[in-house]
Scaffold this active site. Structure first.
Site, PDB file in Angstrom:
ATOM      1  N   PHE A 131     117.093 -32.542  59.743  1.00  0.00           N
ATOM      2  CA  PHE A 131     117.653 -31.806  58.511  1.00  0.00           C
ATOM      3  C   PHE A 131     118.833 -32.280  58.048  1.00  0.00           C
ATOM      4  CE2 PHE A 131     119.663 -28.661  55.914  1.00  0.00           C
ATOM      5  CZ  PHE A 131     118.837 -28.432  54.705  1.00  0.00           C
ATOM      6  N   ASP A 216     124.780 -36.850  62.884  1.00  0.00           N
ATOM      7  CA  ASP A 216     125.096 -35.582  61.740  1.00  0.00           C
ATOM      8  C   ASP A 216     125.498 -34.376  62.690  1.00  0.00           C
ATOM      9  OD1 ASP A 216     124.649 -33.500  60.305  1.00  0.00           O
ATOM     10  OD2 ASP A 216     122.886 -33.895  59.413  1.00  0.00           O
ATOM     11  N   LYS A 245     130.001 -27.328  57.824  1.00  0.00           N
ATOM     12  CA  LYS A 245     129.871 -25.812  58.184  1.00  0.00           C
ATOM     13  C   LYS A 245     131.117 -25.156  58.818  1.00  0.00           C
ATOM     14  CE  LYS A 245     124.902 -25.857  59.370  1.00  0.00           C
ATOM     15  NZ  LYS A 245     124.653 -24.860  58.092  1.00  0.00           N
TER      16      LYS A 245
HETATM   17  N1  PLP Z   1     122.863 -31.383  58.441  1.00  0.00           N
HETATM   18  C1  PLP Z   1     122.507 -30.495  59.187  1.00  0.00           C
HETATM   19  C2  PLP Z   1     122.374 -30.859  60.620  1.00  0.00           C
HETATM   20  C3  PLP Z   1     122.438 -29.019  58.931  1.00  0.00           C
HETATM   21  O1  PLP Z   1     122.210 -28.128  59.764  1.00  0.00           O
HETATM   22  C4  PLP Z   1     122.808 -28.783  57.587  1.00  0.00           C
HETATM   23  C5  PLP Z   1     122.858 -27.240  57.218  1.00  0.00           C
HETATM   24  O2  PLP Z   1     122.190 -26.520  57.550  1.00  0.00           O
HETATM   25  C6  PLP Z   1     122.954 -29.681  56.632  1.00  0.00           C
HETATM   26  C7  PLP Z   1     122.989 -31.060  57.098  1.00  0.00           C
HETATM   27  C8  PLP Z   1     123.469 -29.501  55.317  1.00  0.00           C
HETATM   28  O3  PLP Z   1     124.685 -28.907  55.071  1.00  0.00           O
HETATM   29  P1  PLP Z   1     125.103 -28.159  53.957  1.00  0.00           P
HETATM   30  O4  PLP Z   1     124.341 -26.967  53.897  1.00  0.00           O
HETATM   31  O5  PLP Z   1     126.230 -27.401  54.075  1.00  0.00           O
HETATM   32  O6  PLP Z   1     124.886 -28.732  52.401  1.00  0.00           O
END
Ligand code: PLP
Length: 385
Positions: A131, A216, A245
């Site tokens: 994700f 990520d 986050k």
């Molecule tokens: N990458 C990862 C691993 C995530 O867990 C999330 C959100 O849950 C995101 C990207 C996307 O972040 P945002 O919701 O702040 O756009």
């Protein structure tokens, strides 16, 4: 709830609770009922709700300067870039406002890096189950949600491979590869740590191809696994990390961080954002890092996480426990309904999350103590019993 039904786009499945106050690892709903929070707003409130240092930083900055745009200098943003770079890859930082934006920045950066190497149609290798966010680029990097039929045409140039197959990953990396992009522990999928062999294969294949390894760390970073960044406990070093986050201490802050070699791949005019690095959010981020980048707190995360996972694993209804530090997922025994389990836990005053059928996810604030771990375990034992 009436206003939500009438005016908000129905994109979220919400539990029937309205939270009105938080402190540390506790939340209170509109009826005054107290909850133990083992979700932390989806791993945002790692320092606990309303941490006094973060509240003071926000109040102090709000009283002095709310912003003047990125066309001028403001100190909190530059201090945040410094702290992020010095605590991780040592290069340069682009600040933004969310995780998905941090990944968009990384995607643009690795694509430009590939174009500079003469690659006309660069490709990014991603893992199934990943994700990376909801904007179009990050969505295209998220195989599970990249629905061409609903949101197409999506940007091309993303190649998914199984998350547990080093040979498939090696085979997917070639002359056109700009980067391999990986969450070191897949969070939204239900907490699946990526095997060392896969990470090593990604690093080696990138080195051979001249491609970049992007980790990520949006969910796994900011102390979640017991080190400031999850990669510190791994055998590979990335070229780029993306963070968000908990970075903003509750305010929307994201960042893309590079090694020194890649610090100037994106140059003037290549990228930007009106709100990015705004002083109040940056001040909150600095305070969040001050709280979380603390060896004693991080040691506690590792110790309490191990104890919590052991306790969950001892419950008959739990088939598997996965995770690192306080980033914990479980798969329940066949026949159980994870949504019903989470609803019962909520009823008993414990906030947890359901990432998928049969799965539960626990992401408590990192400031919890033994008492909270015991209390959460007690509720889970009752609920699952
Ligand atoms: N990458 C990862 C691993 C995530 O867990 C999330 C959100 O849950 C995101 C990207 C996307 O972040 P945002 O919701 O702040 O756009």
């Amino acid at each position: 709830m009436e206003l939500d039904a009438r005016y908000a786009m129905p994109t979220y499945g919400r539990a029937p609770v309205e939270f009105v106050r938080g402190e540390g690892a506790r939340l209170w709903d509109a009826d005054g009922k107290e909850y133990l929070d083992f979700f932390a707003g989806l791993s945002v409130h790692n320092a606990g709700h309303c941490h006094p240092l973060i509240v003071a930083a926000i109040r102090d900055q709000a009283e002095r300067l709310g912003g003047a745009s990125n066309l001028y200098y403001t100190e909190p943003a530059m201090r945040l870039c410094q702290r992020l770079a010095e605590s991780s890859l040592g290069g340069k930082v682009f600040l933004c406002n969310s995780g998905t934006e941090a990944n968009e920045c990384a995607i643009k950066l690795v694509r430009k890096h590939a174009h500079l190497r003469g690659i006309e149609t660069p490709e990014i290798v991603v893992l199934e189950g990943a994700f990376h966010g909801r904007t179009l680029g990050a969505l295209a990097a998220t195989p599970r949600l990249a629905r061409e039929d609903l949101f197409g045409p999506l940007p091309a140039g993303f190649a998914p491979v199984p998350r547990d197959d080093p040979a498939a990953l090696r085979a997917a990396v070639g002359e056109r590869t700009a980067a391999v992009m990986i969450e070191p522990i897949q969070g939204e999928a239900g907490i699946f740590p990526i095997a060392d062999e896969v990470l090593l294969a990604a690093r080696e294949a990138c080195d051979v191809a001249g491609a970049l390894l992007v980790l990520d760390e949006i969910q796994s970073g900011m102390g979640r696994t017991g080190s400031l960044w999850a990669y510190e406990q791994l055998h590979v070093r990335p070229d780029v990390i993306t963070v968000a986050k908990a970075l903003g201490g509750g305010l929307p802050v994201g960042a893309c961080v590079t090694t020194p070699e890649l610090g100037e791949v994106l140059g003037r005019g290549d990228h930007g954002s009106t709100f990015a690095g705004a002083p109040i959010a940056a001040a909150a981020g600095l305070a969040a890092l001050e709280v979380i980048d603390d060896p004693a707190l991080l040691r506690g995360v590792r110790e309490l996480g191990a104890r919590f996972m052991q306790g969950l694993g001892a419950l008959d209804a739990v088939a598997e426990v996965r995770g690192r530090g306080l980033m914990v997922g479980v798969t329940l025994a066949d026949g159980l309904d994870s949504s019903a389990v989470a609803a019962r836990a909520l009823d008993q005053g414990l906030v947890i999350n359901v990432p998928g059928p049969l799965m539960l996810r626990f992401l408590p604030p990192l400031i919890i103590g033994e008492e909270e771990v015991e209390a959460a375990h007690g509720i889970m034992a009752r609920v699952l019993g």
